[in-house]
Design a protein around this motif. Structure first.
Motif: not given
Length: 185
Positions: A2-13, A50-66
């Motif tokens: 799978a392409k990285p963007k597809t993997q990111v989208l799948t994990k996000f979903l 929490t001292p890491v971007a966990d809940a924000g990670f729902l948005l941060d990483f997918p928005l960055r990758m896509i």
């Protein structure tokens, strides 16, 4: 493969499905409005306490990758949303904090500035430091700023990483000293 963007989208979903499932459970357990607000408060707990971007990670990483939006910008929006949601609930319906153990702990942290706001401050420092590392790692992986990363500025990153470790250590010490660590275990 799978392409990285597809993997990111799948994990996000999958993460969104988890959040929707949690909302569904809380709505079944209480009612639709209470379930929605309790799910929002639980999400905001992970953002603010929490001292890491966990809940924000729902948005941060997918928005960055896509879309290429820097994670630090989306995390600022996430924190603004979490803070605004808590202000609104504190002013208009503080009883919603009584729904789960996590929301009760969040209420305790929000309503007792000293020493509990230290948890939020340390969480903010840890979150934004981890987001910075994430943004720079993605830049290096995409061959952007490679010379910058390999220059003398790399020493600065090591110092920030050590500071991040001290923030994490301080966070856990504070949580233990105010008795909140045992509640969350």
């Amino acid at each position: 493969m799978a392409k990285p963007k597809t993997q990111v989208l799948t994990k996000f979903l999958l993460l969104v499905a988890l959040l929707v499932g949690y909302f569904g459970y809380l709505s079944y357990e209480y009612d639709l409005a209470t379930g929605g607000i309790a799910a929002l408060l639980t999400w905001s707990f992970f953002v603010l306490c929490t001292p890491v971007a966990d809940a924000g990670f729902l948005l941060d990483f997918p928005l960055r990758m896509i879309f290429g939006i820097r994670m630090v910008l989306s995390e600022i929006a996430v924190w603004a949303l979490a803070i605004s949601a808590n202000i609104a609930v504190l002013l208009h319906g503080p009883s919603y904090y009584e729904t789960t153990v996590m929301t009760q702990v969040l209420h305790e942290i929000l309503t007792r500035p000293f020493p509990y706001w230290g948890v939020i401050v340390l969480s903010g420092l840890g979150t934004f430091l981890s987001i910075r590392f994430g943004d720079e790692l993605i830049d290096v992986l995409h061959h952007r700023d490679r010379d910058f990363f390999h220059s003398h500025h790399f020493k600065h990153e090591v110092i920030l990483f050590v500071f991040f470790l001290f923030v994490i250590f301080g966070y856990y010490q504070l949580m233990a000293s105010v008795g909140l660590a045992a509640v969350l275990e």
